[in-house]
Motif scaffolding. Structure first.
Motif, PDB file in Angstrom:
ATOM      1  N   CYS A  24      -8.287  -6.965  -1.181  1.00  0.00           N
ATOM      2  CA  CYS A  24      -8.063  -5.959  -0.133  1.00  0.00           C
ATOM      3  C   CYS A  24      -8.919  -4.728  -0.416  1.00  0.00           C
ATOM      4  CB  CYS A  24      -6.584  -5.572  -0.075  1.00  0.00           C
ATOM      5  SG  CYS A  24      -5.490  -6.935   0.387  1.00  0.00           S
ATOM      6  N   TYR A  25      -8.933  -3.787   0.523  1.00  0.00           N
ATOM      7  CA  TYR A  25      -9.667  -2.522   0.384  1.00  0.00           C
ATOM      8  C   TYR A  25      -8.614  -1.420   0.301  1.00  0.00           C
ATOM      9  CZ  TYR A  25     -13.104  -5.734   2.368  1.00  0.00           C
ATOM     10  OH  TYR A  25     -13.889  -6.836   2.602  1.00  0.00           O
ATOM     11  N   ASP A  26      -8.517  -0.807  -0.881  1.00  0.00           N
ATOM     12  CA  ASP A  26      -7.407   0.120  -1.154  1.00  0.00           C
ATOM     13  C   ASP A  26      -7.825   1.581  -1.149  1.00  0.00           C
ATOM     14  OD1 ASP A  26      -4.958  -1.295  -1.471  1.00  0.00           O
ATOM     15  OD2 ASP A  26      -5.816  -2.237  -3.253  1.00  0.00           O
ATOM     16  N   ASP A  27      -6.804   2.437  -0.975  1.00  0.00           N
ATOM     17  CA  ASP A  27      -6.973   3.888  -1.025  1.00  0.00           C
ATOM     18  C   ASP A  27      -7.905   4.396   0.078  1.00  0.00           C
ATOM     19  OD1 ASP A  27      -6.136   6.257  -2.029  1.00  0.00           O
ATOM     20  OD2 ASP A  27      -7.565   6.345  -3.674  1.00  0.00           O
ATOM     21  N   ILE A  28      -7.661   3.897   1.287  1.00  0.00           N
ATOM     22  CA  ILE A  28      -8.426   4.320   2.466  1.00  0.00           C
ATOM     23  C   ILE A  28      -7.504   5.153   3.355  1.00  0.00           C
ATOM     24  CG2 ILE A  28      -9.563   3.507   4.568  1.00  0.00           C
ATOM     25  CD1 ILE A  28     -10.302   0.979   2.974  1.00  0.00           C
ATOM     26  N   ARG A  29      -7.950   6.328   3.746  1.00  0.00           N
ATOM     27  CA  ARG A  29      -7.133   7.204   4.590  1.00  0.00           C
ATOM     28  C   ARG A  29      -7.382   6.859   6.063  1.00  0.00           C
ATOM     29  NH1 ARG A  29      -9.562  11.843   4.129  1.00  0.00           N
ATOM     30  NH2 ARG A  29     -11.324  10.935   3.012  1.00  0.00           N
ATOM     31  N   LEU A  62     -18.108  -0.586   4.709  1.00  0.00           N
ATOM     32  CA  LEU A  62     -18.056  -1.215   3.392  1.00  0.00           C
ATOM     33  C   LEU A  62     -18.633  -2.621   3.454  1.00  0.00           C
ATOM     34  CD1 LEU A  62     -14.325  -0.335   2.551  1.00  0.00           C
ATOM     35  CD2 LEU A  62     -16.363   0.893   1.736  1.00  0.00           C
ATOM     36  N   PRO A  63     -19.497  -2.999   2.493  1.00  0.00           N
ATOM     37  CA  PRO A  63     -19.884  -4.410   2.389  1.00  0.00           C
ATOM     38  C   PRO A  63     -18.631  -5.260   2.183  1.00  0.00           C
ATOM     39  CG  PRO A  63     -21.296  -3.030   1.011  1.00  0.00           C
ATOM     40  CD  PRO A  63     -20.186  -2.156   1.498  1.00  0.00           C
ATOM     41  N   LEU A  64     -18.595  -6.436   2.758  1.00  0.00           N
ATOM     42  CA  LEU A  64     -17.387  -7.263   2.702  1.00  0.00           C
ATOM     43  C   LEU A  64     -16.916  -7.519   1.274  1.00  0.00           C
ATOM     44  CD1 LEU A  64     -17.775 -10.020   5.443  1.00  0.00           C
ATOM     45  CD2 LEU A  64     -16.464  -7.905   5.533  1.00  0.00           C
ATOM     46  N   LEU A  65     -17.852  -7.608   0.345  1.00  0.00           N
ATOM     47  CA  LEU A  65     -17.486  -7.931  -1.036  1.00  0.00           C
ATOM     48  C   LEU A  65     -17.016  -6.716  -1.838  1.00  0.00           C
ATOM     49  CD1 LEU A  65     -20.329 -10.469  -1.939  1.00  0.00           C
ATOM     50  CD2 LEU A  65     -17.975 -10.956  -1.225  1.00  0.00           C
ATOM     51  N   LYS A  66     -17.106  -5.524  -1.254  1.00  0.00           N
ATOM     52  CA  LYS A  66     -16.690  -4.329  -1.989  1.00  0.00           C
ATOM     53  C   LYS A  66     -15.182  -4.124  -1.825  1.00  0.00           C
ATOM     54  CE  LYS A  66     -17.650   0.491  -2.992  1.00  0.00           C
ATOM     55  NZ  LYS A  66     -17.694   0.183  -4.443  1.00  0.00           N
ATOM     56  N   GLY A  68     -11.093  -3.876  -3.525  1.00  0.00           N
ATOM     57  CA  GLY A  68     -10.466  -3.061  -4.566  1.00  0.00           C
ATOM     58  C   GLY A  68     -10.313  -1.622  -4.109  1.00  0.00           C
ATOM     59  N   ARG A  69     -10.162  -0.719  -5.062  1.00  0.00           N
ATOM     60  CA  ARG A  69      -9.967   0.690  -4.736  1.00  0.00           C
ATOM     61  C   ARG A  69     -11.288   1.321  -4.311  1.00  0.00           C
ATOM     62  NH1 ARG A  69     -10.608   5.534  -7.081  1.00  0.00           N
ATOM     63  NH2 ARG A  69      -9.149   7.195  -6.497  1.00  0.00           N
TER      64      ARG A  69
END
Length: 435
Positions: A24-29, A62-66, A68-69
């Protein structure tokens, strides 16, 4: 004694699964702006998310592979002076994205090959024509550089992004705010939903409503008593429609057929957290080896969570029945052709060997002429037969040389600009010394 007959469908057992936290992609406001768009756009290379931003509007790319936080200092696309309300990736270039904002403008951006390294504040082009906030932006599915925008001024504008011009303005068709707008599969018509509770099908080039206030629906399904807005996503390849309720925690999906009762409920994917928005991956970005038929990007308050929809199959072979040829990234016609009245069906590609993205050219905007993304000039009429039969390898080499020359020209222009500034500064210093 009667036996219940179960309708045969290869999608009856489709199931949804959320990916693990490390994917997942975390810490996104995620943006809190009060507007009912999806707040997320996805393609096979990037996921874009509208976020909270002070002093203007911004969105993450964000690139799809990026996964995490995501660091709070991660660069954003931040050229708007008001909150961003809607974003949409160009279907013919995975590095071009359009955004609409409360600042009444539409901006088109070119994302670098490997994503952002520094904040991006300079769009390729700014499209100005709305008098109130722009809540909808959507690209034409088959014509290059044709973009539709709709604003709270009840106005729809269709742009030629290649020349930066507003080519069509649909005024006086909607008495109130336009909630949604989309293209037909070949882009000949558009469909809108308005606050006046009417659906309109419009021929934009004739500036004429061809259908309105359809009295009798072909099917009615009562979902629940929630008053959240439904975000519909339709897969034309499988005839499955997914309904994601904003503020809801479920995704319901139905199969559409040509025979009564036309709409057949399949299943519901439910989770604990409500969704703030939702992104939908184009079919060419899916993993066909895992029988994945849809992938969503669910926005939480501070997280983006991928959800995959899978048809359970035992075989590891390519499933032809699940993956008919689908719309590829090549455009069928140019913008000028479409504005002249021509239509083009989507150019289909096979996913049998997986989708391999090609190299995307930079978007070029040239006033009063066609763009075109480094498009080679047309050959003269007296070109010899030998030249006209040049090998594909030769044309690819020429294309590479052209791009290299364009980069060198840009570099030299930047150098000249810097030298001009340096000269002006020295002249200013000389004049002060002379005084």
């Amino acid at each position: 004694m009667f036996r219940r007959v179960v309708r045969a469908s290869k999608f009856r057992h489709v199931f949804g699964q959320a990916l693990k936290n490390d994917q997942c992609y975390d810490d996104i406001r995620v943006s809190r702006v009060t507007w009912d768009s999806s707040f997320c756009a996805v393609n096979p290379k990037f996921v874009a998310i509208i976020i909270e931003a002070s002093g203007g509007g911004a969105f993450l790319v964000l690139p799809l592979l990026k996964t995490g936080r995501i660091d709070k200092a991660y660069p954003t696309v931040c050229g708007h002076t008001g909150p961003v309300l809607d974003i949409d990736w160009c279907p013919h270039n995975d590095h071009v994205i359009a955004s609409g904002s409360e600042d009444c403008t539409v901006m088109v951006w070119q994302i670098p090959e490997n994503g952002l390294v520094t904040p991006l504040a300079e769009p390729v082009v700014v499209l100005e024509g709305h008098s109130k906030r722009v809540g909808i932006v959507t690209w034409h599915p088959t014509a290059r550089n044709v973009l539709m925008s709709a604003g709270c001024d009840n106005l729809i504008i269709i742009w030629n992004v290649g020349t930066g011009e507003a080519m069509i303005q649909l005024e006086d068709m909607h008495p109130d705010v336009i909630f949604s707008a989309c293209w037909s599969r070949n882009g000949a018509l558009i469909c809108t939903a308005c606050k006046d509770k009417n659906i309109r099908v419009i021929d934009p080039r004739k500036e004429k409503i061809v259908a309105k206030s359809m009295e009798e629906p072909i099917s009615v399904h009562e979902l629940d008593t929630s008053n959240g807005v439904l975000l519909p996503f339709y897969d034309a390849d499988t005839n499955v429609v997914y309904l994601c309720g904003k503020g809801d925690s479920s995704i319901r999906y139905f199969e559409i057929t040509d025979e009564a009762p036309f709409v057949h409920y399949l299943n519901t994917f439910s989770s604990k957290e409500p969704q703030r928005g939702m992104g939908y991956m184009p079919k060419r970005g899916l993993d066909v080896n895992k029988c994945e038929i849809a992938r969503f990007y669910k926005l939480h308050e501070r997280k983006c969570e991928p959800i995959i929809m899978t048809v359970p199959r035992k075989s590891d072979l390519f499933q032809d029945d699940l993956y008919p040829d689908t719309a590829g990234p090549d455009c069928a016609i140019e913008a000028e052709d479409w504005f002249d009245g021509k239509n083009g069906e989507p150019i289909l590609i096979s996913l049998k060997n997986g989708y391999v993205p090609g190299k995307n050219r930079d978007l070029k905007v040239v006033k009063k002429s066609n763009v075109l993304e480094g498009k080679p000039a047309k050959k003269a009429a007296n070109t010899s037969p030998a030249e006209s039969k040049a090998s594909p390898h030769s044309s690819i080499q020429n294309e590479g040389k052209l791009e290299e020359l364009l980069r060198e020209v840009k570099s030299l222009r930047d150098l000249v600009t810097l030298q001009d500034r340096r000269i002006a500064k020295l002249e200013d210093q000389m004049s002060k010394v002379a005084i």
